[in-house]
Design a protein around this motif. Structure first.
Motif, PDB file in Angstrom:
ATOM      1  N   HIS A  82      43.695  51.645  26.961  1.00  0.00           N
ATOM      2  CA  HIS A  82      43.849  50.448  26.015  1.00  0.00           C
ATOM      3  C   HIS A  82      42.897  49.544  26.539  1.00  0.00           C
ATOM      4  O   HIS A  82      42.258  49.445  27.780  1.00  0.00           O
ATOM      5  CB  HIS A  82      45.258  49.924  26.039  1.00  0.00           C
ATOM      6  CG  HIS A  82      45.679  49.547  27.205  1.00  0.00           C
ATOM      7  ND1 HIS A  82      46.243  50.170  28.058  1.00  0.00           N
ATOM      8  CD2 HIS A  82      45.609  48.229  28.005  1.00  0.00           C
ATOM      9  CE1 HIS A  82      46.708  49.558  29.359  1.00  0.00           C
ATOM     10  NE2 HIS A  82      46.188  48.347  28.945  1.00  0.00           N
ATOM     11  N   HIS A  84      42.119  44.961  25.959  1.00  0.00           N
ATOM     12  CA  HIS A  84      42.906  43.629  25.876  1.00  0.00           C
ATOM     13  C   HIS A  84      42.240  42.661  25.020  1.00  0.00           C
ATOM     14  O   HIS A  84      42.394  41.709  24.938  1.00  0.00           O
ATOM     15  CB  HIS A  84      43.086  43.190  27.146  1.00  0.00           C
ATOM     16  CG  HIS A  84      43.534  44.045  28.549  1.00  0.00           C
ATOM     17  ND1 HIS A  84      42.556  44.647  29.144  1.00  0.00           N
ATOM     18  CD2 HIS A  84      44.725  44.560  28.592  1.00  0.00           C
ATOM     19  CE1 HIS A  84      43.108  45.401  29.965  1.00  0.00           C
ATOM     20  NE2 HIS A  84      44.366  45.445  29.785  1.00  0.00           N
ATOM     21  N   TYR A  91      45.054  42.137  37.188  1.00  0.00           N
ATOM     22  CA  TYR A  91      46.353  42.641  37.678  1.00  0.00           C
ATOM     23  C   TYR A  91      46.435  42.444  39.395  1.00  0.00           C
ATOM     24  O   TYR A  91      45.282  42.781  39.875  1.00  0.00           O
ATOM     25  CB  TYR A  91      46.287  44.191  37.493  1.00  0.00           C
ATOM     26  CG  TYR A  91      46.606  44.657  36.055  1.00  0.00           C
ATOM     27  CD1 TYR A  91      47.880  44.872  35.482  1.00  0.00           C
ATOM     28  CD2 TYR A  91      45.568  44.707  35.165  1.00  0.00           C
ATOM     29  CE1 TYR A  91      48.052  45.128  34.114  1.00  0.00           C
ATOM     30  CE2 TYR A  91      45.669  44.852  34.096  1.00  0.00           C
ATOM     31  CZ  TYR A  91      47.043  45.131  33.157  1.00  0.00           C
ATOM     32  OH  TYR A  91      46.698  45.700  31.862  1.00  0.00           O
ATOM     33  N   HIS A 137      41.079  50.752  30.317  1.00  0.00           N
ATOM     34  CA  HIS A 137      41.946  51.296  31.466  1.00  0.00           C
ATOM     35  C   HIS A 137      43.256  51.827  31.238  1.00  0.00           C
ATOM     36  O   HIS A 137      43.816  51.807  30.006  1.00  0.00           O
ATOM     37  CB  HIS A 137      42.014  50.273  32.596  1.00  0.00           C
ATOM     38  CG  HIS A 137      43.111  49.369  32.271  1.00  0.00           C
ATOM     39  ND1 HIS A 137      44.236  49.224  33.455  1.00  0.00           N
ATOM     40  CD2 HIS A 137      43.715  48.528  31.214  1.00  0.00           C
ATOM     41  CE1 HIS A 137      45.218  48.256  33.188  1.00  0.00           C
ATOM     42  NE2 HIS A 137      44.699  47.902  31.824  1.00  0.00           N
ATOM     43  N   GLU A 196      50.508  46.306  27.248  1.00  0.00           N
ATOM     44  CA  GLU A 196      49.123  46.055  27.111  1.00  0.00           C
ATOM     45  C   GLU A 196      48.268  45.797  28.248  1.00  0.00           C
ATOM     46  O   GLU A 196      48.775  45.508  29.231  1.00  0.00           O
ATOM     47  CB  GLU A 196      48.702  45.098  25.963  1.00  0.00           C
ATOM     48  CG  GLU A 196      48.976  43.814  26.351  1.00  0.00           C
ATOM     49  CD  GLU A 196      50.574  43.662  26.010  1.00  0.00           C
ATOM     50  OE1 GLU A 196      51.194  42.621  26.784  1.00  0.00           O
ATOM     51  OE2 GLU A 196      51.074  44.085  25.085  1.00  0.00           O
TER      52      GLU A 196
HETATM   53 FE   FE2 Z   1      46.045  46.454  30.483  1.00  0.00          FE
END
Ligand code: FE2
Length: 196
Positions: A82, A84, A91, A137, A196
Motif C-alpha cells: 500500500h 500512504h 515506523y 511497502h 495503512e
Molecule cells: Fe504503511
C-alpha cells in the motif's frame, strides 16, 4: 517540561515541525529512535506491553495534525502493499522483528499495473523505516509479539476513508496489481485491509 519520554517526543516534534523536508524527516526519525529507548517502566510503554493492543492512538497533534500510533503484531501477520496517499510515515520497532518490503509501481505497454519489489529489510528494535509520499511497502511480522510505533504526518484514516488517496494492491495470478475500482469514485473495491 516533559515528564516522560513520550512527552519529550511530542515536545521535540512540535518544536521542529514544518513542511516535509529532509531535515524534518531526519529530526522526526531521530526522535522516534530515542522514544523506543524509553525504559519499559514508563507507564505508557508498560501499559502497551501489558495490554498489547492491535491499534492504539498515543497522540494526535491538534495544531499540526501528526499522529502517533502503536500496533502489537503476532508473528505471521501480513499487511499487503500500500502507499500512504499524501502522507509520510515513519515506523520504528520497540520489540520483535518485522520484515518490510519496498516496491515500485510500473505500467506495462498494455497498460497493466504491476508492482516490482525493490528490497526487503528485517526491521529490529531501535530501527526506523521512512516512507515518503508515493512510496509503496508491505509488512510481515516475523518475530512476535512485535510492538511497532507508527508516526504519520497526517491522519491516514481520513486520507484513506474520506479522501480516498491511499492505494492498496491485490495479488492476482502471482502479480501485485491494483484492485478493481468503482467507476464513480475511482476507489478500489473488494478490499478489506484496514491498516495503512
Ligand atoms: Fe504503511
Amino acid at each position: 517540561m516533559a515528564k516522560n519520554s513520550l512527552e519529550a517526543f511530542i515536545e521535540g516534534i512540535r518544536s521542529t515541525w514544518g513542511p516535509l523536508t529532509t531535515e524534518v524527516v531526519e529530526r522526526s526519525r531521530a526522535q522516534l529512535v530515542d522514544l523506543v529507548k524509553a525504559p519499559v517502566t514508563e507507564e505508557w510503554l508498560a501499559s502497551l506491553h501489558e495490554a498489547a493492543p492491535a491499534y492504539a492512538e498515543l497522540y494526535r497533534d491538534p495544531t499540526h495534525g501528526f499522529v502517533l500510533l502503536a500496533h502489537t503484531e503476532s508473528a505471521g501477520l501480513y499487511r499487503p502493499p500500500h502507499d500512504h496517499g499524501r502522507g509520510w510515515v515513519i515506523y520504528v520497532l520497540q520489540q520483535g522483528e518485522i520484515e518490510m518490503g519496498s516496491y515500485a509501481r510500473v505500467t506495462n505497454a498494455d497498460g497493466q499495473v504491476r508492482l516490482v519489489k525493490r528490497d526487503t529489510t528485517i526491521v529490529r528494535p531501535g530501527q526506523a523505516m521512512v516512507y515518503l509520499p508515493g512510496d509503496i511497502h508491505d509488512t510481515r511480522c516475523v518475530s512476535g509479539p512485535a510492538l511497532l510505533l507508527r508516526f504519520t504526518a497526517r491522519d491516514l484514516k481520513k486520507e484513506d476513508q474520506e479522501n480516498h488517496k491511499v492505494t492498496r494492491y491485490v495479488e492476482r495470478d502471482g502479480i501485485w496489481t491494483v484492485g478493481k475500482t468503482c467507476s464513480l469514485t475511482g476507489r478500489a473495491l473488494g478490499l478489506s485491509v484496514k491498516h495503512e
